[in-house]
Scaffold this motif. Structure first.
Motif, PDB file in Angstrom:
ATOM      1  N   UNK A 207     -44.491  16.722  54.833  1.00 30.47           N
ATOM      2  CA  UNK A 207     -44.497  18.070  54.149  1.00 30.47           C
ATOM      3  C   UNK A 207     -43.232  18.713  54.498  1.00 30.47           C
ATOM      4  N   UNK A 208     -42.501  19.476  53.613  1.00 28.87           N
ATOM      5  CA  UNK A 208     -41.644  20.475  53.505  1.00 28.87           C
ATOM      6  C   UNK A 208     -41.957  21.707  52.627  1.00 28.87           C
ATOM      7  N   UNK A 209     -42.045  22.778  52.783  1.00 30.08           N
ATOM      8  CA  UNK A 209     -41.954  23.692  51.683  1.00 30.08           C
ATOM      9  C   UNK A 209     -41.724  25.363  52.347  1.00 30.08           C
ATOM     10  N   UNK A 210     -41.738  26.110  51.246  1.00 26.62           N
ATOM     11  CA  UNK A 210     -41.525  27.797  51.668  1.00 26.62           C
ATOM     12  C   UNK A 210     -42.532  28.527  51.060  1.00 26.62           C
ATOM     13  N   UNK A 211     -42.714  29.340  52.044  1.00 21.79           N
ATOM     14  CA  UNK A 211     -43.883  30.335  51.351  1.00 21.79           C
ATOM     15  C   UNK A 211     -43.579  31.852  51.648  1.00 21.79           C
ATOM     16  N   UNK A 212     -43.580  32.657  50.515  1.00 23.30           N
ATOM     17  CA  UNK A 212     -43.233  34.120  50.978  1.00 23.30           C
ATOM     18  C   UNK A 212     -44.349  35.003  50.209  1.00 23.30           C
ATOM     19  N   UNK A 213     -44.527  35.953  50.638  1.00 20.98           N
ATOM     20  CA  UNK A 213     -45.874  36.677  50.074  1.00 20.98           C
ATOM     21  C   UNK A 213     -45.324  38.297  50.239  1.00 20.98           C
ATOM     22  N   UNK A 214     -45.884  38.993  49.549  1.00 18.52           N
ATOM     23  CA  UNK A 214     -45.478  40.486  49.343  1.00 18.52           C
ATOM     24  C   UNK A 214     -46.717  41.070  48.605  1.00 18.52           C
ATOM     25  N   UNK A 215     -47.031  42.255  49.374  1.00 17.91           N
ATOM     26  CA  UNK A 215     -48.045  43.282  48.668  1.00 17.91           C
ATOM     27  C   UNK A 215     -47.968  44.554  48.486  1.00 17.91           C
ATOM     28  N   UNK A 216     -48.656  45.226  47.458  1.00 15.93           N
ATOM     29  CA  UNK A 216     -48.559  46.465  47.078  1.00 15.93           C
ATOM     30  C   UNK A 216     -50.161  46.578  47.110  1.00 15.93           C
ATOM     31  N   UNK A 217     -50.353  48.030  47.095  1.00 17.03           N
ATOM     32  CA  UNK A 217     -51.668  48.270  46.900  1.00 17.03           C
ATOM     33  C   UNK A 217     -52.335  47.802  45.308  1.00 17.03           C
ATOM     34  N   UNK A 218     -53.342  46.859  45.456  1.00 14.65           N
ATOM     35  CA  UNK A 218     -53.982  46.353  44.316  1.00 14.65           C
ATOM     36  C   UNK A 218     -53.288  45.121  43.654  1.00 14.65           C
ATOM     37  N   UNK A 219     -52.111  44.752  44.336  1.00 13.38           N
ATOM     38  CA  UNK A 219     -51.266  43.625  44.049  1.00 13.38           C
ATOM     39  C   UNK A 219     -50.936  42.719  45.017  1.00 13.38           C
ATOM     40  N   UNK A 220     -50.951  41.278  44.855  1.00 12.37           N
ATOM     41  CA  UNK A 220     -50.462  40.476  45.697  1.00 12.37           C
ATOM     42  C   UNK A 220     -49.663  39.344  45.066  1.00 12.37           C
ATOM     43  N   UNK A 221     -48.137  39.378  45.694  1.00  9.51           N
ATOM     44  CA  UNK A 221     -47.593  38.372  44.995  1.00  9.51           C
ATOM     45  C   UNK A 221     -46.983  37.288  45.721  1.00  9.51           C
ATOM     46  N   UNK A 222     -47.046  36.021  45.407  1.00 15.30           N
ATOM     47  CA  UNK A 222     -46.703  34.981  46.096  1.00 15.30           C
ATOM     48  C   UNK A 222     -45.576  33.790  45.591  1.00 15.30           C
ATOM     49  N   UNK A 223     -44.643  33.499  46.174  1.00 19.16           N
ATOM     50  CA  UNK A 223     -43.927  32.422  45.961  1.00 19.16           C
ATOM     51  C   UNK A 223     -44.122  31.332  46.781  1.00 19.16           C
ATOM     52  N   UNK A 224     -44.239  29.981  46.114  1.00 21.83           N
ATOM     53  CA  UNK A 224     -44.492  28.827  46.816  1.00 21.83           C
ATOM     54  C   UNK A 224     -43.437  27.896  46.436  1.00 21.83           C
ATOM     55  N   UNK A 225     -42.884  27.009  47.426  1.00 21.52           N
ATOM     56  CA  UNK A 225     -41.940  25.743  46.892  1.00 21.52           C
ATOM     57  C   UNK A 225     -42.309  24.612  47.787  1.00 21.52           C
ATOM     58  N   UNK A 226     -42.614  23.519  46.886  1.00 18.17           N
ATOM     59  CA  UNK A 226     -42.863  22.470  48.025  1.00 18.17           C
ATOM     60  C   UNK A 226     -42.054  21.244  47.524  1.00 18.17           C
ATOM     61  N   UNK A 227     -41.342  20.543  48.821  1.00 16.15           N
ATOM     62  CA  UNK A 227     -40.525  19.431  48.362  1.00 16.15           C
ATOM     63  C   UNK A 227     -41.541  18.324  48.472  1.00 16.15           C
TER      64      UNK A 227
END
Length: 306
Positions: free
Chosen positions: A34-54
């Motif tokens: 497995x190889x990949x990248x994960x980045x997550x950010x948050x605001x009040x009431x929001x959760x944003x995620x970026x995922x990339x898998x090779x």
């Protein structure tokens, strides 16, 4: 927007553990580790995620509780999601059950936005659009509209300025609501015998971990012919039923090695518990799938404990 994590990841268990607020389980389908990248950010009431898998993955689990989650494919990729065939113009809406079941491709990437339900209702009322709190589904968008949403998602995740990320995330939330209300919603995927067959096989494997049934056994478990079963697994995973079973057991073996080797269990006993009676055969197939020998995984596990 606060960045919660931004990691290059080479371990499936680390991926599951680090994905904040999600309850996820991954199984490798393609060989080589497995190889990949994960980045997550948050605001009040929001959760944003970026995922990339090779690599190709079987994904299962649930989305964050108390939120409604939307997903935007990160690029020109196609994958299976809860019976839908998803492409780059598909906006995904998770249902109230929050269930996730997907098979990602080698070039898979995705943006997900989870919005607290109370905020979603308020925004829908202020924008005068229908609130998408119904069952899961797929909204088909025009190419330009989807590219605009992807651009907002990239800014919300990757812009170096926190205030610009926050503004993009809020704009993205509004645009998602409008797009869900105005886009073409795909009908429910029809129930197919081959989909039920795969579900029966996976349910059996989850309940009977120490066995590796043969093809005739799998046909009986799935209640379909050999031809139907072969076609079902080739279509969804690019594997024969027997290859899928072997990969499933090797994924299970990795989780066992990572979690219980420190309790005195041997690699031979792990192999036997996952249906491999010959440790050398187990080691060979384990290395092909995970990109390392089981002994290397065990050594890493011991270092983590220390």
């Amino acid at each position: 927007m606060q960045i919660l994590l931004d990691n290059q990841i080479s371990d499936l268990e680390e991926l599951s553990e680090n994905t904040r607020a999600w309850d996820l389980d991954f199984n490798l389908v393609s060989s080589g580790g497995f190889v990949g990248r994960l980045r997550q950010g948050a605001l009040p009431d929001l959760l944003l995620t970026y995922a990339q898998f090779g690599c190709k993955l079987h994904q299962a689990g649930t989305t964050p509780p108390g939120y409604r989650t939307f997903a935007i494919p990160g690029g020109d990729c196609c994958f299976w999601w809860l019976g839908f065939e998803v492409d780059s113009r598909s906006l995904l809406r998770f249902g109230v059950d929050r269930e996730l079941a997907a098979v990602s491709t080698l070039d898979f990437s995705v943006y997900t936005l989870s919005v607290r339900e109370e905020l979603l209702k308020e925004l829908a009322e202020s924008l005068r659009v229908r609130c998408p709190l119904s069952d899961r589904g797929v909204t088909r968008l025009a190419f330009g509209e989807m590219e605009s949403l992807r651009a907002l998602a990239r800014t919300a995740v990757f812009d170096p300025a926190a205030d610009i990320r926050a503004k993009a995330a809020h704009n993205m939330t509004d645009r998602l609501l409008v797009s869900c209300a105005s886009g073409a919603n795909l009908g429910r995927p029809r129930s197919r015998s081959r989909d039920h067959a795969i579900s029966r096989v996976i349910e059996f494997l989850e309940q009977h971990g120490a066995t590796q049934p043969g093809l005739s056994d799998l046909c009986q478990i799935a209640h379909v012919s050999e031809r139907t079963l072969q076609y079902a697994f080739r279509e969804r995973y690019g594997l024969s039923p027997n290859q899928f079973v072997r990969h499933w057991q090797l994924n299970k073996a990795r989780r066992v090695i990572r979690s219980t080797m420190r309790n005195g269990q041997t690699l031979a006993s792990v192999a036997a518990a996952c249906g491999f009676l010959d440790p050398s055969v187990f080691a060979k197939h384990y290395r092909l799938l995970h990109g390392e020998l089981p002994s290397a995984t065990a050594a890493k596990s011991k270092r983590l404990v220390k």
